[in-house]
Design a protein around this motif. Structure first.
Motif, PDB file in Angstrom:
ATOM      1  N   UNK A 250     -21.663  37.790  12.450  1.00 23.33           N
ATOM      2  CA  UNK A 250     -22.667  36.743  12.678  1.00 23.33           C
ATOM      3  C   UNK A 250     -24.022  37.092  12.082  1.00 23.33           C
ATOM      4  N   UNK A 251     -24.331  38.378  11.920  1.00 24.48           N
ATOM      5  CA  UNK A 251     -25.551  38.747  11.191  1.00 24.48           C
ATOM      6  C   UNK A 251     -25.450  38.278   9.745  1.00 24.48           C
ATOM      7  N   UNK A 252     -24.302  38.512   9.133  1.00 20.51           N
ATOM      8  CA  UNK A 252     -24.120  38.094   7.738  1.00 20.51           C
ATOM      9  C   UNK A 252     -24.130  36.571   7.615  1.00 20.51           C
ATOM     10  N   UNK A 253     -23.391  35.889   8.489  1.00 19.63           N
ATOM     11  CA  UNK A 253     -23.319  34.426   8.418  1.00 19.63           C
ATOM     12  C   UNK A 253     -24.684  33.805   8.714  1.00 19.63           C
ATOM     13  N   UNK A 254     -25.348  34.296   9.737  1.00 15.63           N
ATOM     14  CA  UNK A 254     -26.649  33.750  10.107  1.00 15.63           C
ATOM     15  C   UNK A 254     -27.693  33.973   9.028  1.00 15.63           C
ATOM     16  N   UNK A 255     -27.694  35.163   8.459  1.00 13.88           N
ATOM     17  CA  UNK A 255     -28.657  35.470   7.399  1.00 13.88           C
ATOM     18  C   UNK A 255     -28.422  34.570   6.191  1.00 13.88           C
ATOM     19  N   UNK A 256     -27.149  34.350   5.839  1.00 11.42           N
ATOM     20  CA  UNK A 256     -26.828  33.467   4.712  1.00 11.42           C
ATOM     21  C   UNK A 256     -27.286  32.042   4.946  1.00 11.42           C
ATOM     22  N   UNK A 257     -27.142  31.573   6.166  1.00  6.13           N
ATOM     23  CA  UNK A 257     -27.570  30.208   6.488  1.00  6.13           C
ATOM     24  C   UNK A 257     -29.092  30.090   6.464  1.00  6.13           C
ATOM     25  N   UNK A 258     -29.780  31.042   7.043  1.00  9.32           N
ATOM     26  CA  UNK A 258     -31.241  30.991   7.111  1.00  9.32           C
ATOM     27  C   UNK A 258     -31.865  31.099   5.721  1.00  9.32           C
ATOM     28  N   UNK A 259     -31.307  31.950   4.871  1.00  8.22           N
ATOM     29  CA  UNK A 259     -31.878  32.145   3.535  1.00  8.22           C
ATOM     30  C   UNK A 259     -31.428  31.073   2.551  1.00  8.22           C
ATOM     31  N   UNK A 260     -30.476  30.234   2.959  1.00 13.03           N
ATOM     32  CA  UNK A 260     -30.059  29.126   2.100  1.00 13.03           C
ATOM     33  C   UNK A 260     -29.139  29.523   0.968  1.00 13.03           C
ATOM     34  N   UNK A 261     -28.173  30.386   1.261  1.00  9.44           N
ATOM     35  CA  UNK A 261     -27.217  30.759   0.218  1.00  9.44           C
ATOM     36  C   UNK A 261     -26.473  29.514  -0.251  1.00  9.44           C
ATOM     37  N   UNK A 262     -26.120  29.497  -1.529  1.00  7.77           N
ATOM     38  CA  UNK A 262     -25.478  28.334  -2.142  1.00  7.77           C
ATOM     39  C   UNK A 262     -24.235  27.908  -1.359  1.00  7.77           C
ATOM     40  N   UNK A 263     -23.441  28.878  -0.927  1.00  4.68           N
ATOM     41  CA  UNK A 263     -22.210  28.580  -0.197  1.00  4.68           C
ATOM     42  C   UNK A 263     -22.502  27.790   1.080  1.00  4.68           C
ATOM     43  N   UNK A 264     -23.506  28.212   1.839  1.00 13.82           N
ATOM     44  CA  UNK A 264     -23.817  27.545   3.102  1.00 13.82           C
ATOM     45  C   UNK A 264     -24.467  26.176   2.873  1.00 13.82           C
ATOM     46  N   UNK A 265     -25.307  26.064   1.860  1.00 14.23           N
ATOM     47  CA  UNK A 265     -25.911  24.770   1.546  1.00 14.23           C
ATOM     48  C   UNK A 265     -24.819  23.769   1.188  1.00 14.23           C
ATOM     49  N   UNK A 266     -23.877  24.182   0.343  1.00 14.34           N
ATOM     50  CA  UNK A 266     -22.782  23.287  -0.050  1.00 14.34           C
ATOM     51  C   UNK A 266     -21.886  22.950   1.136  1.00 14.34           C
ATOM     52  N   UNK A 267     -21.656  23.934   2.013  1.00 18.90           N
ATOM     53  CA  UNK A 267     -20.802  23.692   3.179  1.00 18.90           C
ATOM     54  C   UNK A 267     -21.425  22.643   4.101  1.00 18.90           C
ATOM     55  N   UNK A 268     -22.707  22.743   4.380  1.00 16.15           N
ATOM     56  CA  UNK A 268     -23.353  21.779   5.268  1.00 16.15           C
ATOM     57  C   UNK A 268     -23.421  20.394   4.614  1.00 16.15           C
ATOM     58  N   UNK A 269     -23.510  20.349   3.294  1.00 15.47           N
ATOM     59  CA  UNK A 269     -23.435  19.063   2.597  1.00 15.47           C
ATOM     60  C   UNK A 269     -22.037  18.474   2.758  1.00 15.47           C
ATOM     61  N   UNK A 270     -21.013  19.300   2.572  1.00 17.54           N
ATOM     62  CA  UNK A 270     -19.616  18.858   2.738  1.00 17.54           C
ATOM     63  C   UNK A 270     -19.368  18.350   4.159  1.00 17.54           C
ATOM     64  N   UNK A 271     -19.958  19.003   5.140  1.00 18.79           N
ATOM     65  CA  UNK A 271     -19.756  18.610   6.549  1.00 18.79           C
ATOM     66  C   UNK A 271     -20.641  17.441   6.948  1.00 18.79           C
ATOM     67  N   UNK A 272     -21.455  16.946   6.006  1.00 12.98           N
ATOM     68  CA  UNK A 272     -22.372  15.829   6.250  1.00 12.98           C
ATOM     69  C   UNK A 272     -23.345  16.144   7.384  1.00 12.98           C
ATOM     70  N   UNK A 273     -23.879  17.361   7.341  1.00 12.20           N
ATOM     71  CA  UNK A 273     -24.871  17.799   8.319  1.00 12.20           C
ATOM     72  C   UNK A 273     -26.184  18.055   7.589  1.00 12.20           C
TER      73      UNK A 273
END
Length: 115
Positions: A16-39
């Motif tokens: 969760x440190x890795x996942x949370x850090x990626x989300x907070x810093x806006x990694x491309x993977x997480x940005x695309x995932x939240x777009x895919x999930x329509x969030x």
């Protein structure tokens, strides 16, 4: 049993440190995932902060068991939200498997502290 609890707690905190850090810093993977999930992207940041808070609570939990229980519960509820998100957009089991595993692991850590 205490060693198993600490090992699972450490794995959960690192994930969760890795996942949370990626989300907070806006990694491309997480940005695309939240777009895919329509969030909305602000929800990605909030989710990342919740994940980081849960991971910190787990780490503090090595010294304060109540903190580990709170962190495990927070991450378990977050995991349920993640699973529901994957189900809502009809993602494959492969895409859902990791958050399912982490949610189960969170519940296991919580159970081990309560037992």
């Amino acid at each position: 049993m205490e060693v198993l609890t600490y090992v699972l707690q450490g794995i959960l905190a690192l994930m969760f440190l890795m996942a949370g850090f990626g989300k907070v810093t806006g990694s491309k993977m997480h940005v695309e995932a939240f777009t895919h999930w329509r969030l909305p992207q602000w929800f990605r940041v909030v989710t990342g902060l919740v994940e980081l808070a849960g991971a910190v609570l787990l780490i503090v939990g090595y010294w304060v068991p109540a903190s580990a229980m709170a962190g495990a519960l927070l991450l378990a509820v977050t995991g349920i939200g993640g699973i529901l998100t994957h189900v809502r957009v009809k993602d494959s089991f492969k895409d859902t498997a990791m958050i399912l595993f982490l949610a189960i692991l969170s519940f296991v850590v919580l159970y081990l502290y309560l037992a």
